[in-house]
Design a protein around this motif. Structure first.
Motif, PDB file in Angstrom:
ATOM      1  N   LEU A  45       0.839  -1.202   0.000  1.00  0.00           N
ATOM      2  CA  LEU A  45       0.000   0.000   0.000  1.00  0.00           C
ATOM      3  C   LEU A  45       0.877   1.256   0.000  1.00  0.00           C
ATOM      4  O   LEU A  45       0.588   2.220  -0.701  1.00  0.00           O
ATOM      5  CB  LEU A  45      -0.947  -0.008   1.200  1.00  0.00           C
ATOM      6  CG  LEU A  45      -2.024  -1.093   1.174  1.00  0.00           C
ATOM      7  CD1 LEU A  45      -2.719  -1.191   2.524  1.00  0.00           C
ATOM      8  CD2 LEU A  45      -3.040  -0.837   0.066  1.00  0.00           C
ATOM      9  N   ASP A  46       1.963   1.240   0.775  1.00  0.00           N
ATOM     10  CA  ASP A  46       2.881   2.388   0.804  1.00  0.00           C
ATOM     11  C   ASP A  46       3.531   2.596  -0.566  1.00  0.00           C
ATOM     12  O   ASP A  46       3.703   3.727  -1.011  1.00  0.00           O
ATOM     13  CB  ASP A  46       3.976   2.196   1.866  1.00  0.00           C
ATOM     14  CG  ASP A  46       3.459   2.386   3.282  1.00  0.00           C
ATOM     15  OD1 ASP A  46       2.392   3.023   3.463  1.00  0.00           O
ATOM     16  OD2 ASP A  46       4.112   1.893   4.217  1.00  0.00           O
ATOM     17  N   GLY A  47       3.874   1.494  -1.212  1.00  0.00           N
ATOM     18  CA  GLY A  47       4.469   1.577  -2.550  1.00  0.00           C
ATOM     19  C   GLY A  47       3.492   2.179  -3.547  1.00  0.00           C
ATOM     20  O   GLY A  47       3.868   2.979  -4.407  1.00  0.00           O
ATOM     21  N   PHE A  48       2.216   1.798  -3.429  1.00  0.00           N
ATOM     22  CA  PHE A  48       1.184   2.369  -4.292  1.00  0.00           C
ATOM     23  C   PHE A  48       1.090   3.877  -4.052  1.00  0.00           C
ATOM     24  O   PHE A  48       1.076   4.672  -4.993  1.00  0.00           O
ATOM     25  CB  PHE A  48      -0.162   1.677  -4.039  1.00  0.00           C
ATOM     26  CG  PHE A  48      -1.308   2.287  -4.786  1.00  0.00           C
ATOM     27  CD1 PHE A  48      -1.268   2.423  -6.167  1.00  0.00           C
ATOM     28  CD2 PHE A  48      -2.441   2.723  -4.116  1.00  0.00           C
ATOM     29  CE1 PHE A  48      -2.333   2.987  -6.871  1.00  0.00           C
ATOM     30  CE2 PHE A  48      -3.506   3.288  -4.801  1.00  0.00           C
ATOM     31  CZ  PHE A  48      -3.448   3.425  -6.183  1.00  0.00           C
ATOM     32  N   ASP A  49       1.067   4.278  -2.791  1.00  0.00           N
ATOM     33  CA  ASP A  49       1.020   5.695  -2.446  1.00  0.00           C
ATOM     34  C   ASP A  49       2.237   6.418  -3.040  1.00  0.00           C
ATOM     35  O   ASP A  49       2.107   7.489  -3.636  1.00  0.00           O
ATOM     36  CB  ASP A  49       0.977   5.854  -0.922  1.00  0.00           C
ATOM     37  CG  ASP A  49       0.735   7.289  -0.473  1.00  0.00           C
ATOM     38  OD1 ASP A  49      -0.024   8.024  -1.143  1.00  0.00           O
ATOM     39  OD2 ASP A  49       1.308   7.673   0.556  1.00  0.00           O
ATOM     40  N   ASP A  50       3.407   5.808  -2.919  1.00  0.00           N
ATOM     41  CA  ASP A  50       4.646   6.423  -3.421  1.00  0.00           C
ATOM     42  C   ASP A  50       4.575   6.704  -4.916  1.00  0.00           C
ATOM     43  O   ASP A  50       4.957   7.789  -5.359  1.00  0.00           O
ATOM     44  CB  ASP A  50       5.860   5.533  -3.127  1.00  0.00           C
ATOM     45  CG  ASP A  50       6.228   5.505  -1.654  1.00  0.00           C
ATOM     46  OD1 ASP A  50       5.747   6.369  -0.890  1.00  0.00           O
ATOM     47  OD2 ASP A  50       6.999   4.601  -1.264  1.00  0.00           O
ATOM     48  N   SER A 128      -5.940  11.241  -1.558  1.00  0.00           N
ATOM     49  CA  SER A 128      -5.005  12.089  -0.817  1.00  0.00           C
ATOM     50  C   SER A 128      -4.067  12.852  -1.761  1.00  0.00           C
ATOM     51  O   SER A 128      -3.374  13.765  -1.339  1.00  0.00           O
ATOM     52  CB  SER A 128      -4.198  11.254   0.177  1.00  0.00           C
ATOM     53  OG  SER A 128      -3.226  10.464  -0.498  1.00  0.00           O
ATOM     54  N   HIS A 129      -4.047  12.487  -3.030  1.00  0.00           N
ATOM     55  CA  HIS A 129      -3.198  13.148  -4.027  1.00  0.00           C
ATOM     56  C   HIS A 129      -4.058  14.143  -4.807  1.00  0.00           C
ATOM     57  O   HIS A 129      -4.858  13.752  -5.651  1.00  0.00           O
ATOM     58  CB  HIS A 129      -2.566  12.110  -4.963  1.00  0.00           C
ATOM     59  CG  HIS A 129      -1.596  11.226  -4.258  1.00  0.00           C
ATOM     60  ND1 HIS A 129      -0.254  11.501  -4.204  1.00  0.00           N
ATOM     61  CD2 HIS A 129      -1.785  10.087  -3.550  1.00  0.00           C
ATOM     62  CE1 HIS A 129       0.355  10.563  -3.489  1.00  0.00           C
ATOM     63  NE2 HIS A 129      -0.553   9.694  -3.077  1.00  0.00           N
ATOM     64  N   THR A 130      -3.868  15.427  -4.506  1.00  0.00           N
ATOM     65  CA  THR A 130      -4.757  16.458  -5.052  1.00  0.00           C
ATOM     66  C   THR A 130      -4.619  16.649  -6.558  1.00  0.00           C
ATOM     67  O   THR A 130      -5.507  17.213  -7.192  1.00  0.00           O
ATOM     68  CB  THR A 130      -4.520  17.814  -4.339  1.00  0.00           C
ATOM     69  OG1 THR A 130      -3.131  18.135  -4.445  1.00  0.00           O
ATOM     70  CG2 THR A 130      -4.922  17.733  -2.873  1.00  0.00           C
ATOM     71  N   ASN A 131      -3.534  16.180  -7.148  1.00  0.00           N
ATOM     72  CA  ASN A 131      -3.344  16.307  -8.592  1.00  0.00           C
ATOM     73  C   ASN A 131      -4.024  15.168  -9.361  1.00  0.00           C
ATOM     74  O   ASN A 131      -4.000  15.142 -10.584  1.00  0.00           O
ATOM     75  CB  ASN A 131      -1.845  16.330  -8.940  1.00  0.00           C
ATOM     76  CG  ASN A 131      -1.126  15.080  -8.464  1.00  0.00           C
ATOM     77  OD1 ASN A 131      -1.266  14.665  -7.313  1.00  0.00           O
ATOM     78  ND2 ASN A 131      -0.352  14.469  -9.335  1.00  0.00           N
ATOM     79  N   ILE A 132      -4.646  14.237  -8.642  1.00  0.00           N
ATOM     80  CA  ILE A 132      -5.267  13.069  -9.276  1.00  0.00           C
ATOM     81  C   ILE A 132      -6.782  13.144  -9.162  1.00  0.00           C
ATOM     82  O   ILE A 132      -7.325  13.370  -8.088  1.00  0.00           O
ATOM     83  CB  ILE A 132      -4.743  11.765  -8.651  1.00  0.00           C
ATOM     84  CG1 ILE A 132      -3.227  11.654  -8.859  1.00  0.00           C
ATOM     85  CG2 ILE A 132      -5.476  10.555  -9.241  1.00  0.00           C
ATOM     86  CD1 ILE A 132      -2.592  10.459  -8.205  1.00  0.00           C
TER      87      ILE A 132
END
Length: 137
Positions: A45-50, A128-132
């Motif tokens: 999950l952290d890798g996906f977030d990264d 959580s990623h505002t550009n997405i």
């Protein structure tokens, strides 16, 4: 495929829920569509977030992106209660380096009907990623 955005510079990424039925399958799908030329694959999950920060896959840092998740209802079911319970139980069984108390609490919340499923967690990470921009189909 409709792009309702007026911003034609936005890059579009399509996730096909029909291509997978597990979290491992989701990571495979994400790796194939977002990490085409990279020499590592998403596996957590952290890798996906990264990778959603950009800069080492198919898009640059802070670039405007639209993710279209096709067959998202299938993914919501596949990555729902049962898959999430199994995910937490496997981490508890593994023990270190995982925070067993925290994971047990998350499992208890799930069992009590107030915890997040893996699908919910993935949604939260994307949002959580505002550009997405995320579109569920």
């Amino acid at each position: 495929m409709l792009n309702t955005s007026n911003n034609n510079t936005r890059k579009m990424i399509v996730i096909h829920g029909g291509h997978f039925s597990s979290l491992a399958g989701f990571y495979e799908e994400i790796s194939s569509v977002m990490m085409k030329n990279a020499d590592w694959k998403v596996g957590t999950l952290d890798g996906f977030d990264d990778i959603l920060y950009g800069g080492f896959g198919v898009f640059e840092n802070k670039e405007e992106i639209e993710i279209i998740w096709k067959e998202s209802q299938k993914s919501k079911e596949n990555l729902g209660f049962n898959a999430t319970r199994e995910f937490y139980e496997n981490k508890i069984r593994q023990g270190k380096p995982f925070n067993i108390e925290l994971i047990q609490q998350k499992l208890n919340d799930l069992l009590e009907g107030k915890g997040q499923t893996l699908f919910d967690i993935l949604m939260e990470i994307i949002e959580s990623h505002t550009n997405i921009t995320l579109t569920l189909e």
